[in-house]
Scaffold this active site. Structure first.
Site, short mmCIF file in Angstrom:
data_model
loop_
_atom_site.label_atom_id
_atom_site.label_comp_id
_atom_site.label_asym_id
_atom_site.label_seq_id
_atom_site.Cartn_x
_atom_site.Cartn_y
_atom_site.Cartn_z
N HIS A 111 42.16 20.54 79.15
CA HIS A 111 42.77 19.89 77.97
C HIS A 111 43.86 18.94 78.47
O HIS A 111 44.57 19.24 79.43
CB HIS A 111 43.36 20.99 77.08
CG HIS A 111 43.68 20.58 75.68
ND1 HIS A 111 42.80 19.87 74.87
CD2 HIS A 111 44.78 20.80 74.91
CE1 HIS A 111 43.37 19.67 73.67
NE2 HIS A 111 44.56 20.22 73.68
N ASP A 117 59.91 25.60 45.68
CA ASP A 117 58.76 25.41 44.80
C ASP A 117 58.72 24.04 44.13
O ASP A 117 57.80 23.77 43.37
CB ASP A 117 58.79 26.45 43.67
CG ASP A 117 59.07 27.84 44.20
OD1 ASP A 117 58.23 28.35 44.94
OD2 ASP A 117 60.15 28.39 43.90
N CYS A 177 63.01 21.84 47.49
CA CYS A 177 63.31 23.26 47.30
C CYS A 177 62.06 24.09 47.63
O CYS A 177 61.05 23.56 48.05
CB CYS A 177 63.76 23.52 45.86
SG CYS A 177 65.02 22.36 45.31
N LYS A 208 39.94 25.04 63.85
CA LYS A 208 41.00 26.05 63.92
C LYS A 208 42.02 25.83 62.79
O LYS A 208 42.05 24.75 62.19
CB LYS A 208 41.69 25.97 65.28
CG LYS A 208 42.41 24.64 65.53
CD LYS A 208 42.86 24.49 66.97
CE LYS A 208 43.56 23.16 67.19
NZ LYS A 208 43.80 22.88 68.61
N ARG A 258 35.64 17.22 71.88
CA ARG A 258 36.22 18.26 71.01
C ARG A 258 37.24 17.67 70.04
O ARG A 258 38.41 18.06 70.06
CB ARG A 258 36.95 19.32 71.84
CG ARG A 258 36.17 20.04 72.89
CD ARG A 258 36.98 21.23 73.43
NE ARG A 258 38.32 20.90 73.87
CZ ARG A 258 38.66 20.56 75.12
NH1 ARG A 258 37.73 20.53 76.07
NH2 ARG A 258 39.89 20.26 75.42
N ARG A 300 49.69 24.63 80.25
CA ARG A 300 49.59 25.55 79.11
C ARG A 300 48.50 26.55 79.47
O ARG A 300 48.68 27.31 80.40
CB ARG A 300 49.32 24.74 77.83
CG ARG A 300 49.69 25.45 76.56
CD ARG A 300 49.47 24.61 75.32
NE ARG A 300 48.05 24.38 75.04
CZ ARG A 300 47.58 23.67 74.01
NH1 ARG A 300 48.44 23.10 73.16
NH2 ARG A 300 46.30 23.52 73.81
N TYR A 343 69.48 20.73 44.77
CA TYR A 343 70.45 21.44 45.61
C TYR A 343 71.26 20.48 46.49
O TYR A 343 70.70 19.60 47.13
CB TYR A 343 69.74 22.41 46.56
CG TYR A 343 69.12 23.63 45.93
CD1 TYR A 343 69.78 24.35 44.94
CD2 TYR A 343 67.88 24.06 46.36
CE1 TYR A 343 69.20 25.49 44.38
CE2 TYR A 343 67.29 25.19 45.81
CZ TYR A 343 67.96 25.90 44.82
OH TYR A 343 67.38 27.02 44.28
C1 LIG Z 1 43.31 21.62 68.94
C2 LIG Z 1 42.49 21.38 70.14
C3 LIG Z 1 41.58 20.31 70.19
C4 LIG Z 1 41.54 19.23 69.14
O1 LIG Z 1 42.67 18.38 69.32
P1 LIG Z 1 42.90 17.08 68.44
O2 LIG Z 1 44.05 16.42 69.06
O3 LIG Z 1 43.18 17.57 67.05
O4 LIG Z 1 41.63 16.32 68.50
C5 LIG Z 1 40.73 20.22 71.27
N1 LIG Z 1 40.78 21.14 72.26
C6 LIG Z 1 41.67 22.16 72.26
C7 LIG Z 1 41.72 23.11 73.40
C8 LIG Z 1 42.56 22.30 71.21
O5 LIG Z 1 43.45 23.31 71.22
#
Ligand SMILES: *Cc1c(COP(=O)(O)O)cnc(C)c1O
Length: 387
Positions: A172, A321, A319, A42, A228, A140, A272
């Protein structure tokens, strides 16, 4: 790694070491040898480039790819990536038909999603693959409490009709990055109870999955059928407080070339706000990278840099850039010299060093590197094939 001619005209660029990425995928596979591996790609592969990262991960043995947004999943499919693919964030008007048509697995946390996916499946004349998500305490996504049996029963009705097939059950973690935290085992127990409930209701999932990078590396009991990992694929530790680097190699190296070098007198303010002034007469260099490129503005005066043999820090305000580096009295640096912002530990500062300096996590450092910064891909499955 040397910065070759390919980068000669670039102001700032991110070298993406796909050999390191493939090494990381193999390392993670070995850690969870009994499980399938989903490489999470992602957010443009955490800023590393969606397609090259996805292809390299698959070539190194990733069985699945995971993304948040449907547009990312559709982008992968339309570029010819045929690997099993899960997309887990959608809204009521998402392109479910496009997803079903492209063989993209979808996540559902609520009955409305199941209905939308089933409607798309009927229209496409196919059976949609769905992963039911349970909220075991993250707070979540996912169905929570009594919402879980409701979601499961709803899914079973649509399965009976042939519109969907529940191929995954998943959740998760909230704190897998705090290895001793009691929520980790509590969530795991809650998950396996939710799985048992769904299986009693007749669900026959292919994969049960809950482990992100941290759980993949430090909680083997959470590996289940599929892990994952995201951040670890990119060679960064999800648990930087743990001394072990788990054999991972950072994939992204962010470099720039000095655009200007000049003498600067003691006590004169730099950039700056003049929040930096050298103590003695010195030489300063202008680095053409700024917050438009994803350099955090709060890296001002704190983020580490490597310029040749010199280990130093950003001097003064970042800044949009550009920012300035104090090269020290008598520096022989010249315009065009390479500055390493972060990358591999043997090369200079790491993304984790930047995260520590700016009070964030390495995820944010690499993911926010801007679209304006060219990615220079090195190694990987297509190495030597020309580009
Ligand atoms: C982003 C994400 C992961 C990966 O998480 P990491 O901490 O980068 O390994 C796995 N599962 C879900 C649902 C996520 O949103």
């Amino acid at each position: 790694m040397n910065s070759t001619d390919a980068t000669a005209g670039l102001t700032v660029w991110a070298e993406i070491d796909l050999d390191a990425l493939q090494h990381n995928v193999r390392t993670l596979r070995a850690r969870a040898a009994q499980s399938q591996l989903m490489a999470v790609v992602k957010a443009d592969g955490y800023g590393h480039g969606l397609l090259p990262v996805a292809r390299a991960a698959v070539a190194a043995g990733a069985d699945w790819l995971g993304v948040a947004q449907l547009a990312e999943a559709i982008g992968l499919r339309d570029a010819g990536v045929a690997t099993r693919l899960l997309s887990w964030l959608c809204v009521p008007a998402s392109d479910f038909a496009g997803a079903v048509r492209r063989d993209i697995d979808l996540s559902a946390s609520a009955p409305w999603t199941l209905d939308a996916v089933a409607a798309a499946a009927r229209a496409e004349g196919r059976t949609a693959r769905v992963h039911l998500k349970v909220d075991t305490g993250l707070g979540r996504g996912g169905a929570f409490g009594a919402g879980w049996p409701t979601l499961v029963e709803h899914a079973r009705r649509l399965e009976a009709e042939g519109a969907i097939s529940v191929v995954g059950l998943w959740t998760h973690f909230a704190m897998a990055d705090a290895p001793e935290h009691p929520t980790v085992l509590a969530q795991q127990d809650t998950f396996f109870e939710a799985v048992a409930m769904a299986e009693r209701a007749g669900v026959r999932p292919e994969v049960r999955h809950l482990a992100n990078s941290a759980a993949t590396l430090v909680h083997p009991s959470a590996h289940a059928d599929l892990v994952r990992p995201g951040i670890a694929v990119y060679g960064l530790s999800p648990v930087p407080q743990v001394a072990d680097d788990f054999g991972l190699k950072p994939v992204m190296t962010l470099r720039a070339r000095l655009a200007l070098v000049k003498q600067w007198p003691a006590g004169r303010g730099i950039s700056y706000g003049h929040v930096y002034a050298p103590e003695s007469d010195t030489v300063v260099g202008l680095v053409p990278a700024g917050y438009a490129d994803g350099i955090p503005r709060n890296a001002t005066n704190v983020a580490p840099l490597q310029v040749g043999d010199l280990s130093t820090r950003i001097a003064g305000r970042v800044c949009m850039d550009q920012f300035v580096v104090d090269l020290g009295p008598g520096s022989s640096a010249a315009a065009g010299d390479v500055v390493t912002l972060f990358g591999k530990p043997e090369d200079g500062p790491t993304a984790q060093d930047w995260a520590a300096a700016t009070d964030t996590i390495s995820y944010e450092i690499v993911t926010r590197i801007g679209a304006r910064v060219p990615r220079v891909w090195l190694g990987g499955p297509e190495a030597g094939a020309g580009s």
